[in-house]
Design a protein around this motif. Structure first.
Motif, PDB file in Angstrom:
ATOM      1  N   MET A   1       0.753  -1.164   0.052  1.00  0.00           N
ATOM      2  CA  MET A   1       0.003   0.006   0.155  1.00  0.00           C
ATOM      3  C   MET A   1       0.739   1.267  -0.031  1.00  0.00           C
ATOM      4  SD  MET A   1      -3.107   1.014   2.482  1.00  0.00           S
ATOM      5  CE  MET A   1      -3.400   2.419   3.047  1.00  0.00           C
ATOM      6  N   GLU A   2       0.456   2.147  -0.762  1.00  0.00           N
ATOM      7  CA  GLU A   2       1.012   3.575  -0.784  1.00  0.00           C
ATOM      8  C   GLU A   2       1.093   4.355   0.499  1.00  0.00           C
ATOM      9  OE1 GLU A   2       2.804   4.919  -3.370  1.00  0.00           O
ATOM     10  OE2 GLU A   2       2.643   3.087  -4.556  1.00  0.00           O
ATOM     11  N   ASP A   3       2.021   5.196   0.832  1.00  0.00           N
ATOM     12  CA  ASP A   3       1.882   5.994   2.033  1.00  0.00           C
ATOM     13  C   ASP A   3       0.890   7.002   1.723  1.00  0.00           C
ATOM     14  OD1 ASP A   3       4.133   4.605   3.261  1.00  0.00           O
ATOM     15  OD2 ASP A   3       5.608   6.001   2.727  1.00  0.00           O
ATOM     16  N   LEU A   4       0.240   7.512   2.617  1.00  0.00           N
ATOM     17  CA  LEU A   4      -0.843   8.415   2.592  1.00  0.00           C
ATOM     18  C   LEU A   4      -0.509   9.578   3.383  1.00  0.00           C
ATOM     19  CD1 LEU A   4      -4.130   6.119   3.199  1.00  0.00           C
ATOM     20  CD2 LEU A   4      -2.995   6.705   0.945  1.00  0.00           C
ATOM     21  N   VAL A   5      -0.981  10.782   2.762  1.00  0.00           N
ATOM     22  CA  VAL A   5      -0.863  12.293   3.409  1.00  0.00           C
ATOM     23  C   VAL A   5      -2.270  12.422   3.737  1.00  0.00           C
ATOM     24  CG1 VAL A   5       0.061  14.396   3.407  1.00  0.00           C
ATOM     25  CG2 VAL A   5       1.420  12.750   2.266  1.00  0.00           C
ATOM     26  N   GLU A   6      -2.594  12.892   5.112  1.00  0.00           N
ATOM     27  CA  GLU A   6      -3.974  13.551   5.429  1.00  0.00           C
ATOM     28  C   GLU A   6      -3.724  15.080   5.619  1.00  0.00           C
ATOM     29  OE1 GLU A   6      -5.124  11.549   8.999  1.00  0.00           O
ATOM     30  OE2 GLU A   6      -5.685   9.872   7.984  1.00  0.00           O
ATOM     31  N   PHE A   7      -4.596  15.675   4.577  1.00  0.00           N
ATOM     32  CA  PHE A   7      -4.737  17.136   4.734  1.00  0.00           C
ATOM     33  C   PHE A   7      -6.065  17.306   5.298  1.00  0.00           C
ATOM     34  CE2 PHE A   7      -1.673  16.336   1.274  1.00  0.00           C
ATOM     35  CZ  PHE A   7      -0.779  17.457   1.307  1.00  0.00           C
ATOM     36  N   LYS A   8      -6.004  18.430   6.145  1.00  0.00           N
ATOM     37  CA  LYS A   8      -7.198  18.974   6.509  1.00  0.00           C
ATOM     38  C   LYS A   8      -7.831  20.280   5.763  1.00  0.00           C
ATOM     39  CE  LYS A   8      -7.328  17.347  11.371  1.00  0.00           C
ATOM     40  NZ  LYS A   8      -7.286  17.536  12.867  1.00  0.00           N
ATOM     41  N   THR A   9      -8.963  20.230   5.624  1.00  0.00           N
ATOM     42  CA  THR A   9      -9.706  21.281   4.553  1.00  0.00           C
ATOM     43  C   THR A   9      -9.863  22.580   5.868  1.00  0.00           C
ATOM     44  OG1 THR A   9     -11.733  20.819   4.916  1.00  0.00           O
ATOM     45  CG2 THR A   9     -10.763  20.150   3.025  1.00  0.00           C
ATOM     46  N   ASP A  10     -10.058  23.644   5.348  1.00  0.00           N
ATOM     47  CA  ASP A  10     -10.190  25.038   6.239  1.00  0.00           C
ATOM     48  C   ASP A  10     -11.513  24.721   7.131  1.00  0.00           C
ATOM     49  OD1 ASP A  10      -8.192  26.340   5.425  1.00  0.00           O
ATOM     50  OD2 ASP A  10      -9.284  27.478   3.860  1.00  0.00           O
ATOM     51  N   ASP A  11     -12.539  23.744   6.648  1.00  0.00           N
ATOM     52  CA  ASP A  11     -13.672  23.339   7.603  1.00  0.00           C
ATOM     53  C   ASP A  11     -13.278  22.134   8.345  1.00  0.00           C
ATOM     54  OD1 ASP A  11     -13.905  21.248   5.757  1.00  0.00           O
ATOM     55  OD2 ASP A  11     -15.973  21.995   5.070  1.00  0.00           O
ATOM     56  N   GLY A  12     -11.911  21.649   8.360  1.00  0.00           N
ATOM     57  CA  GLY A  12     -11.936  20.616   9.343  1.00  0.00           C
ATOM     58  C   GLY A  12     -11.885  19.185   8.627  1.00  0.00           C
ATOM     59  N   THR A  13     -12.466  18.932   7.414  1.00  0.00           N
ATOM     60  CA  THR A  13     -12.641  17.681   6.976  1.00  0.00           C
ATOM     61  C   THR A  13     -11.417  17.253   6.491  1.00  0.00           C
ATOM     62  OG1 THR A  13     -14.596  18.305   5.828  1.00  0.00           O
ATOM     63  CG2 THR A  13     -13.747  16.522   4.910  1.00  0.00           C
ATOM     64  N   VAL A  15      -8.793  14.963   4.251  1.00  0.00           N
ATOM     65  CA  VAL A  15      -8.492  14.402   3.020  1.00  0.00           C
ATOM     66  C   VAL A  15      -7.119  13.542   2.809  1.00  0.00           C
ATOM     67  CG1 VAL A  15      -8.356  14.893   0.332  1.00  0.00           C
ATOM     68  CG2 VAL A  15      -9.786  16.505   1.954  1.00  0.00           C
ATOM     69  N   ALA A  16      -7.361  12.489   2.477  1.00  0.00           N
ATOM     70  CA  ALA A  16      -6.340  11.433   2.352  1.00  0.00           C
ATOM     71  C   ALA A  16      -5.838  11.359   0.937  1.00  0.00           C
ATOM     72  CB  ALA A  16      -6.540  10.121   3.097  1.00  0.00           C
ATOM     73  N   VAL A  17      -4.681  11.542   0.569  1.00  0.00           N
ATOM     74  CA  VAL A  17      -3.842  11.216  -0.711  1.00  0.00           C
ATOM     75  C   VAL A  17      -2.785  10.603  -0.690  1.00  0.00           C
ATOM     76  CG1 VAL A  17      -5.257  13.646  -1.534  1.00  0.00           C
ATOM     77  CG2 VAL A  17      -2.911  13.427  -0.729  1.00  0.00           C
ATOM     78  N   VAL A  36       0.550  10.052   7.108  1.00  0.00           N
ATOM     79  CA  VAL A  36       1.325  11.414   7.867  1.00  0.00           C
ATOM     80  C   VAL A  36       0.496  12.397   7.689  1.00  0.00           C
ATOM     81  CG1 VAL A  36       3.707  10.456   7.484  1.00  0.00           C
ATOM     82  CG2 VAL A  36       2.566  12.082   5.669  1.00  0.00           C
ATOM     83  N   GLN A  37       0.465  13.407   8.714  1.00  0.00           N
ATOM     84  CA  GLN A  37      -0.110  14.233   8.758  1.00  0.00           C
ATOM     85  C   GLN A  37       0.635  15.566   8.154  1.00  0.00           C
ATOM     86  OE1 GLN A  37      -3.070  12.831  10.225  1.00  0.00           O
ATOM     87  NE2 GLN A  37      -3.316  14.968  10.500  1.00  0.00           N
ATOM     88  N   ALA A  38      -0.230  16.032   7.063  1.00  0.00           N
ATOM     89  CA  ALA A  38       0.377  17.247   6.126  1.00  0.00           C
ATOM     90  C   ALA A  38       0.773  18.561   7.079  1.00  0.00           C
ATOM     91  CB  ALA A  38      -0.524  17.618   5.065  1.00  0.00           C
TER      92      ALA A  38
END
Length: 112
Positions: A1-13, A15-17, A36-38
């Protein structure tokens, strides 16, 4: 499985990429599942791509060409540390531009 980066949107959602390879020698520490956390918000990571798109649109809309439509396609990779990276596409290009012109009114279908 690829490594994932989690980004939070301005509204707190969240998004994993899939992560892009980091340049340089540093690497963020991942959780046990490889995520990992962005360092930036999702919107903040895309800010550079937005600025690049605005600049490209300015180039193609100004001047003598004056197209009726401009389409710009970027390949984008997201990185935990650097945010969005304009990436190579499948044809070794990282920017696709499509300019369109419509015939003047009254000329559509006038070909004999």
């Amino acid at each position: 499985m690829e490594d994932l980066v989690e980004f939070k949107t301005d509204d707190g959602t969240v998004v994993a990429v899939e992560s892009a390879a980091e340049a340089g020698g540093s690497r963020l520490v991942a959780r046990g599942d490889g995520t990992v956390q962005a360092a930036r918000t999702f919107e903040g990571a895309l800010e550079g791509v937005r600025a690049a798109a605005e600049s490209a649109l300015r180039v193609f809309r100004d001047g003598t060409l004056r197209p009726d439509g401009v389409e710009i396609e970027f390949g984008v990779k997201l990185s935990a540390e650097t945010g969005a990276i304009i990436a190579k596409g499948t044809a070794e290009g990282h920017l696709v531009v499509k300019l369109t012109w419509s015939p003047p009114a009254g000329e559509a279908g006038a070909a004999s």
